[in-house]
Design an enzyme around this catalytic site. Structure first.
Site, PDB file in Angstrom:
ATOM      1  CG  ASP A  35      21.966  75.425  66.806  1.00 49.27           C
ATOM      2  OD1 ASP A  35      21.075  74.830  66.153  1.00 49.27           O
ATOM      3  OD2 ASP A  35      21.819  76.586  67.234  1.00 49.27           O
ATOM      4  N   GLY A  38      19.785  72.245  60.423  1.00 52.11           N
ATOM      5  CA  GLY A  38      18.761  72.712  59.486  1.00 52.11           C
ATOM      6  C   GLY A  38      19.358  73.668  58.463  1.00 52.11           C
ATOM      7  CD1 TRP A  40      26.428  71.502  56.728  1.00 56.56           C
ATOM      8  CD2 TRP A  40      24.861  70.101  55.939  1.00 56.56           C
ATOM      9  NE1 TRP A  40      27.056  70.569  55.945  1.00 56.56           N
ATOM     10  CE2 TRP A  40      26.125  69.695  55.443  1.00 56.56           C
ATOM     11  CE3 TRP A  40      23.730  69.369  55.572  1.00 56.56           C
ATOM     12  CZ2 TRP A  40      26.283  68.588  54.607  1.00 56.56           C
ATOM     13  CZ3 TRP A  40      23.883  68.276  54.729  1.00 56.56           C
ATOM     14  CH2 TRP A  40      25.146  67.897  54.262  1.00 56.56           C
ATOM     15  CG  ASN A  83      14.875  71.098  70.148  1.00 60.63           C
ATOM     16  OD1 ASN A  83      15.944  70.562  70.429  1.00 60.63           O
ATOM     17  ND2 ASN A  83      14.849  72.336  69.659  1.00 60.63           N
ATOM     18  NE  ARG A 209      19.582  80.864  70.835  1.00 58.03           N
ATOM     19  CZ  ARG A 209      19.595  81.525  69.680  1.00 58.03           C
ATOM     20  NH1 ARG A 209      20.035  82.764  69.619  1.00 58.03           N
ATOM     21  NH2 ARG A 209      19.154  80.947  68.571  1.00 58.03           N
TER      22      ARG A 209
HETATM   23  C1  IPE Z   1      19.632  73.877  70.995  1.00 67.12           C
HETATM   24  O1  IPE Z   1      19.438  74.187  69.658  1.00 67.12           O
HETATM   25  C2  IPE Z   1      19.162  72.493  71.271  1.00 67.12           C
HETATM   26  C3  IPE Z   1      19.927  71.426  70.640  1.00 67.12           C
HETATM   27  C4  IPE Z   1      21.039  71.557  69.968  1.00 67.12           C
HETATM   28  C5  IPE Z   1      19.405  70.096  70.818  1.00 67.12           C
HETATM   29  P1  IPE Z   1      18.146  75.000  69.173  1.00 67.12           P
HETATM   30  O2  IPE Z   1      18.330  75.247  67.732  1.00 67.12           O
HETATM   31  O3  IPE Z   1      16.926  74.291  69.594  1.00 67.12           O
HETATM   32  O4  IPE Z   1      18.287  76.334  70.031  1.00 67.12           O
HETATM   33  P2  IPE Z   1      17.667  77.784  69.835  1.00 67.12           P
HETATM   34  O5  IPE Z   1      16.194  77.622  69.716  1.00 67.12           O
HETATM   35  O6  IPE Z   1      18.264  78.344  68.599  1.00 67.12           O
HETATM   36  O7  IPE Z   1      18.094  78.539  71.055  1.00 67.12           O
HETATM   37  C1  IPE Z   2      20.355  71.279  65.879  1.00 66.22           C
HETATM   38  O1  IPE Z   2      20.127  71.754  64.599  1.00 66.22           O
HETATM   39  C2  IPE Z   2      19.692  69.955  66.139  1.00 66.22           C
HETATM   40  C3  IPE Z   2      18.490  70.014  66.990  1.00 66.22           C
HETATM   41  C4  IPE Z   2      18.110  71.041  67.679  1.00 66.22           C
HETATM   42  C5  IPE Z   2      17.684  68.817  67.057  1.00 66.22           C
HETATM   43  P1  IPE Z   2      18.858  72.639  64.277  1.00 66.22           P
HETATM   44  O2  IPE Z   2      17.737  71.769  63.845  1.00 66.22           O
HETATM   45  O3  IPE Z   2      18.545  73.547  65.415  1.00 66.22           O
HETATM   46  O4  IPE Z   2      19.399  73.483  63.045  1.00 66.22           O
HETATM   47  P2  IPE Z   2      19.135  75.027  62.748  1.00 66.22           P
HETATM   48  O5  IPE Z   2      19.514  75.781  63.976  1.00 66.22           O
HETATM   49  O6  IPE Z   2      17.688  75.161  62.413  1.00 66.22           O
HETATM   50  O7  IPE Z   2      20.043  75.317  61.594  1.00 66.22           O
HETATM   51 MG    MG Z   3      19.091  75.410  65.935  1.00 70.45          MG
END
Ligand code: IPE
Ligand code: IPE
Ligand code: MG
Length: 261
Positions: A35, A38, A40, A83, A209
């Protein structure tokens, strides 16, 4: 974060961290919620996709570290069922990134003896991505040095629902009786069938979480939450996570050893 920093470890070199690891008590299975891609990118004024692309390098390093240490199972959460609620352009770009990753990694996986496995409702992936998932699964199915499992369109609750549905059908077909169902039995219907439960779960980016990941399998897993964003989680952060894991006492409900009378 409570358990992300190992007191006194910051000044150690990677080689010193490695030397501190007890190679006899490494996890057999590491699961990672990757996680923070985005964030980063946002921190650098870049589009979110730049973070996802950089995160691929962390996937390579995590896989390499497991291979180096002889950790036989790595399971990474790449795309959750939830997602699908993201903007269409991000989903499309992520699917393309997945496809490119599979294309570029296939030879390397075969060369290194890594079996690739996908879990989740992968049939909902776009046709071309699904085609690559099946191809890489097929061409690496015989390899056994390590298993890299990628959770795609994965949700822990729907995994259990799917398992129960198949189980119920088998009961109905008279292949078994409901009285035969116990935990190992149900496990055989899960997508992780054959994999040991994760010993260590790592989640990056400061969120503490589970986000619907491996709900059944994480029952007794040690959790490691770190504020490091996934694209920054490289070999050194992996070593720190492993050292932290080795400081835990896993009791599984028993008393600590030696037990206090
Ligand atoms: C969890 O990350 C799913 C993956 C890493 C693929 P999210 O960014 O989707 O999780 P939430 O929404 O913050 O719980
Ligand atoms: C995790 O990074 C990758 C996926 C869930 C595909 P995020 O895309 O959730 O990144 P943040 O949480 O928005 O920084
Ligand atoms: Mg995320």
């Amino acid at each position: 974060m409570t358990n992300s920093s190992l007191a006194g470890a910051e000044h150690l070199t990677d080689a010193e961290l490695l030397a501190q690891l007890d190679l006899e008590s490494l996890p057999r299975h590491i699961a990672i919620i990757m996680d923070g891609n985005g964030r980063w990118a946002e921190l650098r004024g870049l589009p979110r996709m730049a973070g996802h692309a950089e995160g691929i390098k962390s996937v390579r390093e995590a896989t390499a570290l497991c291979l180096e240490l002889g950790i036989p199972n790595l399971t990474i959460y790449a795309f959750s069922q939830e997602n699908w609620k993201r903007p269409a352009h991000e989903i499309t770009a992520l699917m393309l990134l997945l496809e490119r990753f599979l294309q570029s990694e296939l030879d390397e996986l075969v060369e290194r003896g890594i079996r690739f496995r996908a879990i989740g409702r992968v049939d909902s992936l776009p046709t071309s991505a699904l085609k690559w998932v099946r191809k890489v699964e097929g061409e690496t199915a015989h390899l056994d040095k390590m298993t890299l499992t990628v959770a795609l369109s994965y949700g822990g609750r729907s995994e259990i629902v799917d398992a129960v549905r198949r189980l119920a059908k088998d009961c109905q077909a008279g292949q078994m009786s409901p009285d035969q169902i116990d935990e190992p039995f149900l496990e055989r219907y899960l997508s992780t069938q054959g994999l040991p439960d994760p010993d260590l779960l790592i989640r990056t980016s400061g969120e503490a979480r589970i986000s619907n990941f491996l709900l059944w399998q994480l029952a007794y897993t040690e959790m490691y939450f770190t504020p490091t964003l996934w694209p920054d989680f490289r070999r050194r952060e992996g070593l720190l996570a492993l050292l932290d894991f080795q400081r835990r006492e896993r009791r599984f409900g028993r008393l600590p050893t030696p037990a206090f009378p």
